[in-house]
Design an enzyme around this catalytic site. Structure first.
Site, PDB file in Angstrom:
ATOM      1  N   ASN A 283       0.942  -1.133  -0.219  1.00 49.82           N
ATOM      2  CA  ASN A 283      -0.146   0.134   0.009  1.00 49.82           C
ATOM      3  C   ASN A 283       0.923   1.249  -0.060  1.00 49.82           C
ATOM      4  OD1 ASN A 283      -1.832   2.125   0.342  1.00 49.82           O
ATOM      5  ND2 ASN A 283      -2.901   1.164   2.302  1.00 49.82           N
TER       6      ASN A 283
ATOM      7  N   ARG B 104      -2.325  -1.609  -3.735  1.00 48.36           N
ATOM      8  CA  ARG B 104      -3.517  -0.999  -3.367  1.00 48.36           C
ATOM      9  C   ARG B 104      -3.417   0.043  -4.395  1.00 48.36           C
ATOM     10  NH1 ARG B 104      -6.094   1.468   2.132  1.00 48.36           N
ATOM     11  NH2 ARG B 104      -7.903   1.995   0.986  1.00 48.36           N
TER      12      ARG B 104
ATOM     13  N   HIS C 287     -12.713   3.339  -0.666  1.00 46.22           N
ATOM     14  CA  HIS C 287     -12.727   2.097   0.633  1.00 46.22           C
ATOM     15  C   HIS C 287     -13.283   0.931  -0.191  1.00 46.22           C
ATOM     16  CE1 HIS C 287     -12.645   5.556   3.891  1.00 46.22           C
ATOM     17  NE2 HIS C 287     -11.178   4.832   3.703  1.00 46.22           N
TER      18      HIS C 287
ATOM     19  N   ARG D 154      -9.668  15.642   6.314  1.00 38.85           N
ATOM     20  CA  ARG D 154     -10.612  16.127   5.221  1.00 38.85           C
ATOM     21  C   ARG D 154     -12.001  16.637   5.225  1.00 38.85           C
ATOM     22  NH1 ARG D 154      -9.688  10.608   2.008  1.00 38.85           N
ATOM     23  NH2 ARG D 154      -8.143  10.016   3.569  1.00 38.85           N
TER      24      ARG D 154
ATOM     25  N   GLU E 156      -8.244  -4.957   4.648  1.00 37.84           N
ATOM     26  CA  GLU E 156      -8.003  -4.717   3.155  1.00 37.84           C
ATOM     27  C   GLU E 156      -6.627  -5.433   2.594  1.00 37.84           C
ATOM     28  OE1 GLU E 156      -8.029  -0.825   4.730  1.00 37.84           O
ATOM     29  OE2 GLU E 156      -9.253   0.129   3.232  1.00 37.84           O
TER      30      GLU E 156
END
Ligand code: ADP
Length: 389
Positions: free
Chosen positions: A9, A89, A177, A237, A375
């Protein structure tokens, strides 16, 4: 022999990695501070040995340099085995990719063309891909996209009310996601098929946060849109914002596009609202009223989206909390579920306190679950599947 798969990732200043043999985690770690103060942490799940040390500037200058520095440690763990495949990813698969992709030169060219859709993430993801291609030239390289799970959104949930040409050129509500949502769905399918078959909302609440409406295992709506800025407020964010605010910042305040980008991605959300921290644990422990207000706004937006998603799904059977906050914060789960009797939802406070998987109260029409996401494991599975093709 079980295939050896490295999952990467790669972000702007870090590479997180997990090395698997079959389903077994051999080691896990990350290089952080790339290009600044590089640091390596790593733990072998076989021997228990850990590494926690600064890298020198050269070793941590780029993704490629960091992977080279990592290679001897991976090789030491593997002995005579070698890496069969690397799963990456990749944040954006654009309009085209709704499934994991075997990375070829041609595919890499197409993935580069998507950089304008995710300029803050895609280039770093692809830098990781290129570094891994150089470090493991014989290994299969696979891209797993955060957008892929959402690509079958109904049109109304895929478009903005702009002239059609923008939709055609790719200005759409992609949602992100996706690997986390896919993992949760696979967990439900295997272990709670009745929940899988129903109307589900998953709240992935971490540093990045979003929610997904799922029916029959398919995403039909996400709070995130064209970028990972939309929807819920996050660590740094902003979440949902009237686009008029951006126009105001650009014209009246005279900010540059880069300054606006910095504000919305790095200095807004919980951090901006509280003026204290982006970290939910820190905010939860603070006595400062601004921390409480930031949490109140976070919870308010989750509840608002929950209502909207229940309407889109035509009702609700299951809510799943996941991500660092969703999995661990007892008070946030309680606040989100407070006074939702009208929706048929009631949680059991004791079960919530005890961090049980099913925290619904007896008689609650809606099942409330807490499921840790994974993930990396999802990327591993996709990569293994392509290895067998
Ligand atoms: P990322 O999106 O970077 O993967 P995580 O899913 O790890 O992030 O979530 C990080 C967030 O989870 C942080 O805001 C952290 O404070 C929060 N968190 C982790 N544990 C707890 C806890 N016990 N209580 C409240 N918040 C927590």
């Amino acid at each position: 022999m079980a295939p050896v798969i490295l999952v990467l990732n790669s972000g702007s200043s870090s590479i997180k990695f997990t090395l698997y043999a079959g389903t077994q985690v051999l080691l896990r770690g990350q290089v952080s501070g790339l290009g600044a103060e590089p640091h390596l942490t790593l733990k072998s799940h076989v021997s228990g040995e850990a590494v926690d040390r600064a890298l020198n500037r050269e070793e941590g200058e780029t993704h490629a340099a960091a992977l080279s520095a990592l290679l001897p440690l991976l090789e030491a763990e593997l002995g005579r085995r070698h890496v069969d495949a690397v799963g990456h990813r990749v944040v954006h698969g654009g309009i085209t990719y709704s499934a994991p992709l075997r990375i070829t030169e041609n595919a890499l060219y197409k993935l580069r063309s998507l950089i304008p859709l995710a300029p803050l993430h895609q280039p770093h993801n692809l830098a990781g891909v290129e570094a891994a291609r150089a470090a493991f030239p014989k290994a299969l390289q696979v891209a797993c996209f955060d957008t892929a799970f959402h690509r079958k959104h109904p049109w109304v949930n895929d478009t903005f009310a702009l002239p059609r040409s923008y939709y055609d050129e790719g200005v759409r509500r992609y949602g992100f996601h996706g690997l986390s949502y896919e993992f949760i769905c696979s967990h439900l399918r295997e272990r709670m098929p009745e929940a899988y078959a129903g109307r589900v909302v998953v709240a992935h609440l971490g540093n990045g946060a979003s929610m997904c409406a799922i029916r029959d295992g398919q995403s039909i709506g996400s709070t995130m849109g064209f970028t990972a800025l939309d929807g819920l407020p996050m660590g740094t964010r902003c979440g949902q914002l009237d686009p008029g605010v951006v126009l105001y910042l650009l014209t009246t305040k005279g900010m540059t596009a880069e300054e606006v980008s910095d504000l919305l991605y790095k200095n807004a959300g919980l951090k901006g609202l509280s003026g204290i921290s982006q970290d939910m644990r820190t905010l939860s422990e603070s006595d400062d009223p601004r921390a409480a207000e930031a949490i109140e706004y976070f919870v308010f937006r989750i509840r608002r989206e929950l209502g909207a998603m229940a309407a889109v799904l035509g009702g609700l059977d299951t809510i799943v909390f996941t991500g660092g906050i969703g999995e661990n914060s007892i008070p946030i789960r309680e606040k989100v579920c407070d006074d939702l009797d009208w929706l048929g939802l009631k949680i059991d406070r004791d079960r919530n306190e005890a961090q049980e998987q099913d925290i619904s109260a007896p008689g609650s029409a809606i099942r409330v679950l807490v499921i840790p996401t994974n993930e990396e494991e999802m990327i591993r599975r996709h990569t293994e599947a392509l290895l067998q093709v």
